[in-house]
Design a protein around this motif. Structure first.
Motif, short mmCIF file in Angstrom:
data_model
loop_
_atom_site.label_atom_id
_atom_site.label_comp_id
_atom_site.label_asym_id
_atom_site.label_seq_id
_atom_site.Cartn_x
_atom_site.Cartn_y
_atom_site.Cartn_z
N ALA A 179 83.74 -21.93 -47.03
CA ALA A 179 84.21 -20.30 -46.57
C ALA A 179 83.79 -19.43 -47.21
O ALA A 179 83.58 -17.88 -47.61
N VAL A 180 84.31 -19.84 -48.66
CA VAL A 180 84.39 -18.56 -49.28
C VAL A 180 83.26 -18.05 -50.02
O VAL A 180 82.58 -17.34 -50.18
N ARG A 181 82.39 -19.04 -49.55
CA ARG A 181 80.98 -19.20 -50.24
C ARG A 181 79.73 -18.67 -49.36
O ARG A 181 78.81 -17.59 -49.67
N LEU A 182 80.30 -18.77 -48.43
CA LEU A 182 79.70 -18.22 -47.39
C LEU A 182 79.84 -16.75 -47.05
O LEU A 182 79.04 -16.16 -47.22
N LEU A 183 80.84 -15.99 -46.68
CA LEU A 183 82.10 -15.24 -47.29
C LEU A 183 81.24 -14.12 -48.27
O LEU A 183 81.13 -12.89 -48.17
#
Length: 351
Positions: A179-183
């Motif tokens: 999720a962090v990498r997507l955000l």
């Protein structure tokens, strides 16, 4: 079915070409997903119908978080949402805004990573509701995108994200990091890494892994006590040497990332707020370099009480006298049960 919000941009490139579409369609698809916030395939008007059909045939879909209930604080700066995920699961997420004059507000989204929590912290409402399941990366991202859509209508935008909602982020490590990498990916949501903070109660393996991720995100560790005996009373899952281990982890994380760690300390009347405990904490942290965030405990069903303001400032003074960097957190949304430790989804009982 695979949710498109779980697919990293480089894999979107491969996906688009694999269904016979030109590479530039990947950028169009990512723009639609992270700037237009479609609820389903039919909302993506710039994407050719044959491409949408091909995506559906390949087993791809768009998941979304549907708003079930909304409550806003008296000052209008904190909004808590009850969101329903695709399988009917209910989670809470919070928007906190800080305004100065006529400038653009700082808009922080507090996201959940689990339904419930396994850590069992005695003063936390989420910890007392038990554990249901981990959230997927796309379900974490959906919380941010829902509020991003709300803010877009106001001509505002998300400025910060904190992983401090329901659940222990590092107990759901893989999905949290995805999720962090997507955000933060420039071709996805595109938020700067330094505008994201992950909070953990102290999952040591997760902290060690996070330090190796080559990410410039903030780390907040929930300490709450200067010794192991007291900490285990507040955090039943704490290990026998958790205080020493966590202090060591702050140094390692700073050395590997250059990012100063925040130590969160919930002040509870008659439990961990005495001048003697403050002095013990000051001795523990002197020269450590970490920042201490003092959090007067918020009302929950556990019966713990917030110390008087004089007691809070006395605790802060002891730390400052020992050159320990600290602040008292300005709480937002406690009257709507949207502050630290209060998320629980009890509102579902009344729907």
């Amino acid at each position: 079915m695979t949710d498109l919000y779980s697919v990293l941009p480089d894999d979107v490139d491969k996906l688009v070409t694999s269904i016979g579409q030109p590479r530039y369609r990947a950028d169009q698809l990512l723009h639609m997903l992270y700037r237009e916030f479609p609820k389903d395939m039919s909302d993506m008007r710039q994407i050719p119908s044959e491409m949408k059909k091909a995506l559906a045939s390949a087993g791809y879909t768009i998941g979304s978080a549907n708003e079930v209930h909304r409550v806003v604080s008296e000052d209008g700066q904190t909004t808590k949402l009850l969101l329903k995920l695709c399988d009917g699961t209910l989670i809470e997420t919070v928007l906190m805004q800080y305004r100065k004059g006529n400038s653009h507000p700082r808009s922080t989204i507090c996201v959940s990573t689990q339904v419930g929590c396994q850590m069992g912290c005695t003063f936390c409402a989420t910890g007392q509701m038990g554990f249901e399941r981990n959230l997927k990366a796309e379900e974490i991202v959906a919380q941010v995108l829902h509020f991003a859509s709300v803010l877009q209508e106001r001509k505002e935008h998300v400025t910060n994200i904190v992983f401090m909602g329901m659940g222990e982020p590092l107990a759901n490590y893989a999905e949290t990091i995805r999720a962090v990498r997507l955000l933060t990916h420039a071709r996805a949501f595109g938020l700067g890494q330094r505008h994201i903070t992950i909070s953990t109660v102290g999952v040591m393996k997760g902290i060690d892994r996070l330090a190796e991720e080559d990410l410039q995100i903030g780390l907040a560790i929930s300490l709450h006590a200067p010794n192991d005996e007291l900490r285990r009373k507040l955090v039943p899952t704490a290990g026998p040497h958790s205080v020493k281990d966590l202090i060591s982890a702050t140094r390692i994380y700073f050395k590997k990332t250059g990012r100063r760690v925040t130590l969160e300390y919930a002040l509870i009347e008659g439990v961990n707020d005495s001048p003697e405990i403050a002095a013990e904490l000051a001795t523990l942290l002197k020269g450590n370099g970490a920042h201490v965030n003092l959090i007067p405990v918020n009302p929950t069903a556990g019966g713990f009480k917030r110390p008087r303001w004089k007691r809070i400032t006395e605790f802060e003074h002891v730390l400052r006298e020992s050159d320990v960097n600290c602040t008292v957190r300005v709480e937002k949304g406690s009257e709507i049960s949207a502050a630290c430790g209060q998320l629980r989804t009890d509102v579902v009982k009344n729907l």
